[in-house]
Write a protein that holds these residues in place. Structure first.
Motif, PDB file in Angstrom:
ATOM      1  N   SER A 112      13.287  10.611  -0.419  1.00 32.46           N
ATOM      2  CA  SER A 112      11.917  11.126  -0.436  1.00 32.46           C
ATOM      3  C   SER A 112      10.907   9.999  -0.306  1.00 32.46           C
ATOM      4  O   SER A 112       9.921  10.103   0.440  1.00 32.46           O
ATOM      5  CB  SER A 112      11.661  11.908  -1.727  1.00 32.46           C
ATOM      6  N   ALA A 113      11.158   8.909  -1.014  1.00 31.23           N
ATOM      7  CA  ALA A 113      10.246   7.764  -0.972  1.00 31.23           C
ATOM      8  C   ALA A 113      10.196   7.157   0.420  1.00 31.23           C
ATOM      9  O   ALA A 113       9.113   6.824   0.930  1.00 31.23           O
ATOM     10  CB  ALA A 113      10.684   6.718  -1.996  1.00 31.23           C
ATOM     11  N   LEU A 114      11.359   7.007   1.052  1.00 27.49           N
ATOM     12  CA  LEU A 114      11.394   6.415   2.396  1.00 27.49           C
ATOM     13  C   LEU A 114      10.664   7.285   3.411  1.00 27.49           C
ATOM     14  O   LEU A 114       9.989   6.778   4.307  1.00 27.49           O
ATOM     15  CB  LEU A 114      12.843   6.183   2.838  1.00 27.49           C
ATOM     16  N   ARG A 115      10.803   8.612   3.263  1.00 32.10           N
ATOM     17  CA  ARG A 115      10.075   9.507   4.171  1.00 32.10           C
ATOM     18  C   ARG A 115       8.565   9.308   4.034  1.00 32.10           C
ATOM     19  O   ARG A 115       7.843   9.226   5.029  1.00 32.10           O
ATOM     20  CB  ARG A 115      10.450  10.963   3.901  1.00 32.10           C
ATOM     21  N   LYS A 116       8.095   9.223   2.792  1.00 31.65           N
ATOM     22  CA  LYS A 116       6.661   9.034   2.558  1.00 31.65           C
ATOM     23  C   LYS A 116       6.196   7.674   3.069  1.00 31.65           C
ATOM     24  O   LYS A 116       5.156   7.558   3.720  1.00 31.65           O
ATOM     25  CB  LYS A 116       6.355   9.163   1.066  1.00 31.65           C
ATOM     26  N   MET A 117       6.988   6.628   2.782  1.00 30.69           N
ATOM     27  CA  MET A 117       6.614   5.291   3.242  1.00 30.69           C
ATOM     28  C   MET A 117       6.608   5.212   4.755  1.00 30.69           C
ATOM     29  O   MET A 117       5.736   4.589   5.355  1.00 30.69           O
ATOM     30  CB  MET A 117       7.577   4.250   2.667  1.00 30.69           C
ATOM     31  N   ARG A 118       7.596   5.853   5.379  1.00 34.70           N
ATOM     32  CA  ARG A 118       7.675   5.839   6.841  1.00 34.70           C
ATOM     33  C   ARG A 118       6.431   6.471   7.441  1.00 34.70           C
ATOM     34  O   ARG A 118       5.856   5.957   8.406  1.00 34.70           O
ATOM     35  CB  ARG A 118       8.942   6.572   7.291  1.00 34.70           C
ATOM     36  N   THR A 119       5.993   7.594   6.872  1.00 34.02           N
ATOM     37  CA  THR A 119       4.795   8.268   7.380  1.00 34.02           C
ATOM     38  C   THR A 119       3.583   7.342   7.290  1.00 34.02           C
ATOM     39  O   THR A 119       2.807   7.231   8.237  1.00 34.02           O
ATOM     40  CB  THR A 119       4.520   9.556   6.567  1.00 34.02           C
ATOM     41  N   VAL A 120       3.445   6.672   6.149  1.00 42.72           N
ATOM     42  CA  VAL A 120       2.316   5.749   5.964  1.00 42.72           C
ATOM     43  C   VAL A 120       2.400   4.571   6.924  1.00 42.72           C
ATOM     44  O   VAL A 120       1.417   4.213   7.580  1.00 42.72           O
ATOM     45  CB  VAL A 120       2.281   5.231   4.505  1.00 42.72           C
ATOM     46  N   LEU A 121       3.594   3.971   7.048  1.00 43.20           N
ATOM     47  CA  LEU A 121       3.740   2.769   7.878  1.00 43.20           C
ATOM     48  C   LEU A 121       3.627   3.077   9.362  1.00 43.20           C
ATOM     49  O   LEU A 121       3.070   2.286  10.118  1.00 43.20           O
ATOM     50  CB  LEU A 121       5.086   2.095   7.569  1.00 43.20           C
ATOM     51  N   ILE A 122       4.153   4.221   9.784  1.00 48.32           N
ATOM     52  CA  ILE A 122       4.007   4.599  11.200  1.00 48.32           C
ATOM     53  C   ILE A 122       2.544   4.802  11.517  1.00 48.32           C
ATOM     54  O   ILE A 122       2.048   4.370  12.564  1.00 48.32           O
ATOM     55  CB  ILE A 122       4.830   5.870  11.514  1.00 48.32           C
ATOM     56  N   GLY A 123       1.815   5.439  10.607  1.00 45.74           N
ATOM     57  CA  GLY A 123       0.384   5.616  10.812  1.00 45.74           C
ATOM     58  C   GLY A 123      -0.346   4.291  10.913  1.00 45.74           C
ATOM     59  O   GLY A 123      -1.236   4.093  11.736  1.00 45.74           O
ATOM     60  N   GLY A 150       0.823  -1.212   0.000  1.00 46.41           N
ATOM     61  CA  GLY A 150       0.000   0.000   0.000  1.00 46.41           C
ATOM     62  C   GLY A 150       0.853   1.257   0.000  1.00 46.41           C
ATOM     63  O   GLY A 150       0.575   2.215  -0.730  1.00 46.41           O
ATOM     64  N   ALA A 151       1.912   1.253   0.827  1.00 46.26           N
ATOM     65  CA  ALA A 151       2.803   2.411   0.884  1.00 46.26           C
ATOM     66  C   ALA A 151       3.525   2.623  -0.445  1.00 46.26           C
ATOM     67  O   ALA A 151       3.698   3.748  -0.911  1.00 46.26           O
ATOM     68  CB  ALA A 151       3.819   2.229   2.018  1.00 46.26           C
ATOM     69  N   LEU A 152       3.931   1.519  -1.083  1.00 48.93           N
ATOM     70  CA  LEU A 152       4.598   1.617  -2.384  1.00 48.93           C
ATOM     71  C   LEU A 152       3.679   2.223  -3.438  1.00 48.93           C
ATOM     72  O   LEU A 152       4.106   3.042  -4.256  1.00 48.93           O
ATOM     73  CB  LEU A 152       5.051   0.230  -2.850  1.00 48.93           C
ATOM     74  N   GLN A 153       2.406   1.815  -3.408  1.00 56.61           N
ATOM     75  CA  GLN A 153       1.465   2.301  -4.424  1.00 56.61           C
ATOM     76  C   GLN A 153       1.182   3.787  -4.290  1.00 56.61           C
ATOM     77  O   GLN A 153       0.746   4.426  -5.255  1.00 56.61           O
ATOM     78  CB  GLN A 153       0.149   1.510  -4.344  1.00 56.61           C
ATOM     79  N   LEU A 154       1.434   4.355  -3.111  1.00 53.67           N
ATOM     80  CA  LEU A 154       1.196   5.780  -2.897  1.00 53.67           C
ATOM     81  C   LEU A 154       2.342   6.645  -3.421  1.00 53.67           C
ATOM     82  O   LEU A 154       2.220   7.868  -3.502  1.00 53.67           O
ATOM     83  CB  LEU A 154       0.982   6.065  -1.404  1.00 53.67           C
ATOM     84  N   LEU A 155       3.459   6.003  -3.767  1.00 52.81           N
ATOM     85  CA  LEU A 155       4.619   6.759  -4.248  1.00 52.81           C
ATOM     86  C   LEU A 155       4.449   7.131  -5.721  1.00 52.81           C
ATOM     87  O   LEU A 155       3.833   6.397  -6.486  1.00 52.81           O
ATOM     88  CB  LEU A 155       5.891   5.918  -4.099  1.00 52.81           C
ATOM     89  N   PRO A 156       5.043   8.264  -6.123  1.00 49.94           N
ATOM     90  CA  PRO A 156       5.103   8.568  -7.561  1.00 49.94           C
ATOM     91  C   PRO A 156       5.882   7.457  -8.264  1.00 49.94           C
ATOM     92  O   PRO A 156       6.777   6.846  -7.671  1.00 49.94           O
ATOM     93  CB  PRO A 156       5.875   9.893  -7.612  1.00 49.94           C
ATOM     94  N   PRO A 157       5.560   7.183  -9.530  1.00 50.68           N
ATOM     95  CA  PRO A 157       6.193   6.062 -10.255  1.00 50.68           C
ATOM     96  C   PRO A 157       7.721   6.098 -10.231  1.00 50.68           C
ATOM     97  O   PRO A 157       8.362   5.056 -10.070  1.00 50.68           O
ATOM     98  CB  PRO A 157       5.656   6.219 -11.682  1.00 50.68           C
ATOM     99  N   GLU A 158       8.316   7.284 -10.361  1.00 47.97           N
ATOM    100  CA  GLU A 158       9.779   7.358 -10.411  1.00 47.97           C
ATOM    101  C   GLU A 158      10.410   7.010  -9.065  1.00 47.97           C
ATOM    102  O   GLU A 158      11.489   6.424  -8.997  1.00 47.97           O
ATOM    103  CB  GLU A 158      10.248   8.741 -10.887  1.00 47.97           C
ATOM    104  N   GLN A 159       9.720   7.338  -7.953  1.00 45.41           N
ATOM    105  CA  GLN A 159      10.225   6.975  -6.628  1.00 45.41           C
ATOM    106  C   GLN A 159       9.991   5.496  -6.358  1.00 45.41           C
ATOM    107  O   GLN A 159      10.851   4.815  -5.793  1.00 45.41           O
ATOM    108  CB  GLN A 159       9.552   7.828  -5.544  1.00 45.41           C
TER     109      GLN A 159
END
Length: 198
Positions: A183-194, A140-149
Motif C-alpha cells: 500500500s505504501a509503495l503504491r502511494k509513494m509511486r503515485t506521488v513520485l510519478i507526479g 515528501g512521499a514518506l511524510q504523506l504515508l500513514p505512520p504505520e506504513q
C-alpha cells in the motif's frame, strides 16, 4: 537466529558469485528482485525503467561480488544500495536527454571546447541537484504515508531489513507487513510519478 542464518547463507552466495557460480546469483535474484523492483519503481516511476534498473543492479553485483563486505551490512542492504545508485543513474540519463533536447532547440552554435566545458559543469551541478531533488521527493512521499506504513517502508527499504525481520521487530504478522509495504509503495509511486512528470 533464523535471520542470522539467512544472512550468513546469502553472504556465502555472494562469495560463490565471486567465483563465477551463476546459480548463486539466480538464487539471490529470486529472493530479492521483487523487493528491489518495488524500490526501483518507487524511484524511477516507470515499470520498464525499473526492470532495467534491477537488471543493471544484479549485473553490477555479479561484477563486484568480490568487493562485498559482510561486516558493513547484509546482502540485502548491499543490493538495495546498488539499486538506488542505478536508479539515480537512470533519472540522470532521462534528465540529461530532456535537457539536451531542450538545448538543441534553443541554442545557437558554439565551439566544441566551450561546449564540453559547459557540459562538464552542467553535469556536476545536475548530479547535485538531482540527488537533492530525489531526496526531497522521497522524504515528501514518506511524510504523506500513514505512520504505520511509513515505519514499514523505513525499516524495509531504507534500513535494508527483510519483511520477515520487520514483522519480528514490530511484533506483527508477516502478511500485515507485506500489505502495508504494498500500500505504501503504491502511494509513494503515485506521488513520485507526479513529481517526475511535472
Amino acid at each position: 537466529m533464523e535471520y542470522e542464518s539467512a544472512v550468513r547463507e546469502e553472504a556465502a552466495l555472494v562469495q560463490q558469485m565471486a567465483h563465477g557460480d551463476d546459480r548463486a546469483i539466480s538464487r539471490l535474484y529470486d529472493v530479492h528482485s521483487p523487493r528491489l523492483f518495488g524500490l526501483a519503481l518507487a524511484l524511477v516511476g516507470e515499470r520498464a525503467d525499473a526492470e532495467e534498473v534491477v537488471l543493471d543492479a544484479f549485473a553490477q553485483a555479479w561484477r563486484n561480488a568480490c568487493t562485498f563486505d559482510g561486516s558493513r551490512g547484509s546482502v540485502q542492504t548491499w543490493l538495495s544500495t546498488i539499486t538506488r545508485s542505478r536508479a539515480l543513474d537512470c533519472i540522470r540519463r532521462r534528465t540529461r536527454r530532456r535537457m539536451a533536447n531542450e538545448r538543441a532547440g534553443t541554442e545557437s552554435s558554439f565551439s566544441v571546447a566551450d561546449g564540453e566545458a559547459t557540459h562538464s559543469r552542467d553535469a556536476s551541478v545536475l548530479d547535485t541537484m538531482l540527488h537533492e531533488e530525489l531526496q526531497a521527493q522521497l522524504n515528501g512521499a514518506l511524510q504523506l504515508l500513514p505512520p504505520e506504513q511509513r515505519e514499514v517502508i523505513e525499516l524495509s527499504f531504507l534500513s535494508g531489513a527483510s519483511h520477515a525481520r520487520v514483522a519480528e521487530q514490530l511484533g506483527l504478522p508477516l502478511g500485515t507487513v507485506k500489505t502495508r509495504a504494498r500500500s505504501a509503495l503504491r502511494k509513494m509511486r503515485t506521488v513520485l510519478i507526479g513529481a517526475t512528470t511535472r
